[in-house]
Design an enzyme around this catalytic site. Sequence first.
Site, mmCIF file in Angstrom:
data_model
loop_
_atom_site.group_PDB
_atom_site.id
_atom_site.type_symbol
_atom_site.label_atom_id
_atom_site.label_comp_id
_atom_site.label_asym_id
_atom_site.label_seq_id
_atom_site.Cartn_x
_atom_site.Cartn_y
_atom_site.Cartn_z
ATOM 1 N N LYS A 138 2.118 -3.502 6.751
ATOM 2 C CA LYS A 138 2.555 -3.533 5.341
ATOM 3 C C LYS A 138 4.066 -3.366 5.260
ATOM 4 O O LYS A 138 4.734 -4.055 4.483
ATOM 5 C CB LYS A 138 1.844 -2.438 4.538
ATOM 6 N N TYR A 189 -1.820 -0.748 11.039
ATOM 7 C CA TYR A 189 -2.078 -1.348 9.722
ATOM 8 C C TYR A 189 -0.929 -1.034 8.763
ATOM 9 O O TYR A 189 -0.401 -1.922 8.092
ATOM 10 C CB TYR A 189 -3.404 -0.826 9.142
ATOM 11 N N SER A 224 0.832 -1.194 0.000
ATOM 12 C CA SER A 224 0.000 0.000 0.000
ATOM 13 C C SER A 224 0.869 1.248 0.000
ATOM 14 O O SER A 224 1.978 1.242 0.555
ATOM 15 C CB SER A 224 -0.855 -0.048 1.268
HETATM 16 P P1 NAD Z 1 -10.997 -7.226 1.641
HETATM 17 O O1 NAD Z 1 -11.211 -7.177 3.098
HETATM 18 O O2 NAD Z 1 -12.166 -7.013 0.749
HETATM 19 O O3 NAD Z 1 -10.309 -8.585 1.212
HETATM 20 C C1 NAD Z 1 -9.421 -9.292 2.050
HETATM 21 C C2 NAD Z 1 -9.912 -10.743 2.110
HETATM 22 O O4 NAD Z 1 -9.013 -11.505 2.909
HETATM 23 C C3 NAD Z 1 -11.295 -10.859 2.734
HETATM 24 O O5 NAD Z 1 -12.132 -11.619 1.872
HETATM 25 C C4 NAD Z 1 -11.045 -11.571 4.062
HETATM 26 O O6 NAD Z 1 -12.136 -12.418 4.395
HETATM 27 C C5 NAD Z 1 -9.759 -12.321 3.784
HETATM 28 N N1 NAD Z 1 -8.908 -12.551 4.962
HETATM 29 C C6 NAD Z 1 -8.456 -11.624 5.843
HETATM 30 N N2 NAD Z 1 -7.684 -12.220 6.771
HETATM 31 C C7 NAD Z 1 -7.638 -13.543 6.466
HETATM 32 C C8 NAD Z 1 -6.988 -14.675 7.037
HETATM 33 N N3 NAD Z 1 -6.250 -14.576 8.152
HETATM 34 N N4 NAD Z 1 -7.134 -15.878 6.439
HETATM 35 C C9 NAD Z 1 -7.881 -16.005 5.315
HETATM 36 N N5 NAD Z 1 -8.528 -14.981 4.744
HETATM 37 C C10 NAD Z 1 -8.406 -13.759 5.308
HETATM 38 O O7 NAD Z 1 -9.845 -6.157 1.311
HETATM 39 P P2 NAD Z 1 -9.336 -5.601 -0.108
HETATM 40 O O8 NAD Z 1 -9.727 -4.178 -0.196
HETATM 41 O O9 NAD Z 1 -9.678 -6.544 -1.178
HETATM 42 O O10 NAD Z 1 -7.770 -5.622 0.161
HETATM 43 C C11 NAD Z 1 -6.947 -6.679 -0.310
HETATM 44 C C12 NAD Z 1 -5.520 -6.400 0.085
HETATM 45 O O11 NAD Z 1 -5.108 -5.151 -0.483
HETATM 46 C C13 NAD Z 1 -5.283 -6.254 1.586
HETATM 47 O O12 NAD Z 1 -4.029 -6.846 1.896
HETATM 48 C C14 NAD Z 1 -5.235 -4.771 1.808
HETATM 49 O O13 NAD Z 1 -4.466 -4.438 2.927
HETATM 50 C C15 NAD Z 1 -4.554 -4.325 0.532
HETATM 51 N N6 NAD Z 1 -4.831 -2.927 0.187
HETATM 52 C C16 NAD Z 1 -6.128 -2.507 0.116
HETATM 53 C C17 NAD Z 1 -6.404 -1.179 -0.174
HETATM 54 C C18 NAD Z 1 -7.825 -0.685 -0.197
HETATM 55 O O14 NAD Z 1 -8.045 0.514 -0.009
HETATM 56 N N7 NAD Z 1 -8.818 -1.539 -0.432
HETATM 57 C C19 NAD Z 1 -5.355 -0.294 -0.430
HETATM 58 C C20 NAD Z 1 -4.039 -0.766 -0.381
HETATM 59 C C21 NAD Z 1 -3.786 -2.095 -0.063
HETATM 60 C C1 WQD Z 2 -9.597 9.347 1.206
HETATM 61 C C2 WQD Z 2 -9.754 10.854 1.418
HETATM 62 C C3 WQD Z 2 -10.076 11.491 3.709
HETATM 63 C C4 WQD Z 2 -13.950 9.573 4.232
HETATM 64 C C5 WQD Z 2 -6.781 4.474 3.173
HETATM 65 C C6 WQD Z 2 -5.613 3.861 3.867
HETATM 66 C C7 WQD Z 2 -4.542 3.543 2.860
HETATM 67 C C8 WQD Z 2 -5.104 2.698 1.743
HETATM 68 C C9 WQD Z 2 -6.283 3.335 1.121
HETATM 69 C C10 WQD Z 2 -4.927 0.422 2.419
HETATM 70 C C11 WQD Z 2 -8.996 11.346 2.642
HETATM 71 C C12 WQD Z 2 -11.297 11.826 2.865
HETATM 72 C C13 WQD Z 2 -12.765 10.029 3.672
HETATM 73 C C14 WQD Z 2 -14.942 10.521 4.609
HETATM 74 C C15 WQD Z 2 -13.513 12.292 3.824
HETATM 75 N N1 WQD Z 2 -5.591 1.448 2.233
HETATM 76 N N2 WQD Z 2 -12.549 11.356 3.465
HETATM 77 N N3 WQD Z 2 -14.681 11.842 4.375
HETATM 78 O O1 WQD Z 2 -7.179 7.431 4.119
HETATM 79 O O2 WQD Z 2 -6.502 7.938 1.723
HETATM 80 O O3 WQD Z 2 -6.334 5.668 2.563
HETATM 81 O O4 WQD Z 2 -7.246 3.604 2.143
HETATM 82 O O5 WQD Z 2 -3.766 0.224 2.306
HETATM 83 O O6 WQD Z 2 -3.545 2.880 3.543
HETATM 84 O O7 WQD Z 2 -5.106 4.775 4.821
HETATM 85 O O8 WQD Z 2 -8.563 6.585 2.172
HETATM 86 O O9 WQD Z 2 -10.924 6.593 1.530
HETATM 87 O O10 WQD Z 2 -10.326 6.795 3.969
HETATM 88 O O11 WQD Z 2 -9.863 8.703 2.448
HETATM 89 O O12 WQD Z 2 -13.322 13.514 3.629
HETATM 90 O O13 WQD Z 2 -15.998 10.178 5.128
HETATM 91 O O14 WQD Z 2 -11.135 11.128 1.663
HETATM 92 O O15 WQD Z 2 -9.812 12.536 4.613
HETATM 93 O O16 WQD Z 2 -8.493 12.619 2.342
HETATM 94 P P1 WQD Z 2 -7.107 7.017 2.732
HETATM 95 P P2 WQD Z 2 -9.997 7.096 2.565
#
Ligand code: NAD
Ligand code: WQD
Length: 335
Positions: A155, A151, A126
């Site tokens: 990562k 969190y 991330s």
């Molecule tokens: P999500 O929660 O929709 O998907 C994660 C899946 O993993 C879920 O289906 C959950 O049931 C499963 N899971 C969690 N822990 C588990 C475990 N111990 N054993 C088996 N299954 C497990 O999340 P997502 O948005 O699809 O994110 C996927 C990956 O991408 C994550 O590693 C997340 O940290 C990373 N990521 C997400 C975002 C975002 O904003 N969505 C941004 C950057 C990185």
């Molecule tokens: C986006 C922008 C908020 C909600 C997070 C994790 C990051 C990555 C992506 C996993 C920000 C603003 C939000 C609301 C708002 N995930 N906001 N009102 O914080 O950029 O990133 O998700 O790895 O690690 O930190 O995403 O969607 O929460 O916010 O104004 O109700 O929207 O302040 O500027 P963020 P977000």
Amino acid sequence: MGKILVTGGCGYIGSHTVVDLIEHGYDIISVDNLINSKEGVIDNIKSITGVEIKNYEVDLCDDEALKTVFAENPDITGVIHFAALKAVGESVEQPVLYFRNNINGLISLVDCCVNSNVKHFIFSSSCTVYGNVEHLPCTEKSPIREAESPYGRTKQISEMIIEDSFRPTDVKAINLRYFNPAGAHISNKLGEDPKKVALNLVPVITETALGLRDKTVVFGDQYDTRDGSCIRDFIHVMDLADAHTKALQFLETSPKAKALDVFNLGIGQGVTVLEAIHAFEKVSGQKLNYEIGPPRPGDVIAIYADYSKAREELGWNPEKNIEDIMETSWKWANR
Ligand code: NAD
Ligand code: WQD
């Protein structure tokens, strides 16, 4: 071609990636304990692709159960590891839960990989690993700073575990650093459908428009940005899915593939929170009930990616913008 094990294949990004992988001819199995997803996703993947994948409802932290999955599937050659908990606020309140799930899960998985026929490993990292970036756009060489949350630390630590654990082996690994994923599959059969409450901007906007929330609160409009609200790089989930397929193909076939590599995945354009709201209003044809609130503690003011490394080395070019994201998310919310 061997099998590809997708962890978190029933989750948001995992399920979209599974569809793209199947459409590129890959044979997929999933391990997902459904802690944040629903098994019905498997049927939805089938209705898009015509292929029913097997999901092992196993917690990655359960070493013995995971070993059984690998023993039953000795032909797994690649792993794409999505499974993790991802709610930043929850990780601040329950750090041990996050370290146990995200770190122990990774260690069990890596252990199985090094003791099997796995050759390729892709990890969901991330942009959070960069913390508060000084120089934009953010490249893969931008410094890894103090993470804003447990969190974020999971990562950073996971990237280190991957680097060290595969070093003495012939497993090649890629860390993909996503910026802000959003949007849904064009078929409207897949999208973000978590069990836990989603607090990210795009679902908050669509839930407000549906009347499930009173309003969207914009967290601050006095930052030093073009309209005072924070800037993010919103990347469509199907562009992300495509990047995983390309990263896997790169590991499998490119002489340039290294033992360990890292790629930023964003569209390279910052969008402010207010611009995102206006994009929603444009594609939905309706006004959003929003108001300006105080800044959210820990928020990075502005972050967006330089993705030229992924473009040049993986041949990846994201095609969708914030309006495509809002359009597919809105359709998904109204399903
Ligand atoms: P999500 O929660 O929709 O998907 C994660 C899946 O993993 C879920 O289906 C959950 O049931 C499963 N899971 C969690 N822990 C588990 C475990 N111990 N054993 C088996 N299954 C497990 O999340 P997502 O948005 O699809 O994110 C996927 C990956 O991408 C994550 O590693 C997340 O940290 C990373 N990521 C997400 C975002 C975002 O904003 N969505 C941004 C950057 C990185
Ligand atoms: C986006 C922008 C908020 C909600 C997070 C994790 C990051 C990555 C992506 C996993 C920000 C603003 C939000 C609301 C708002 N995930 N906001 N009102 O914080 O950029 O990133 O998700 O790895 O690690 O930190 O995403 O969607 O929460 O916010 O104004 O109700 O929207 O302040 O500027 P963020 P977000």
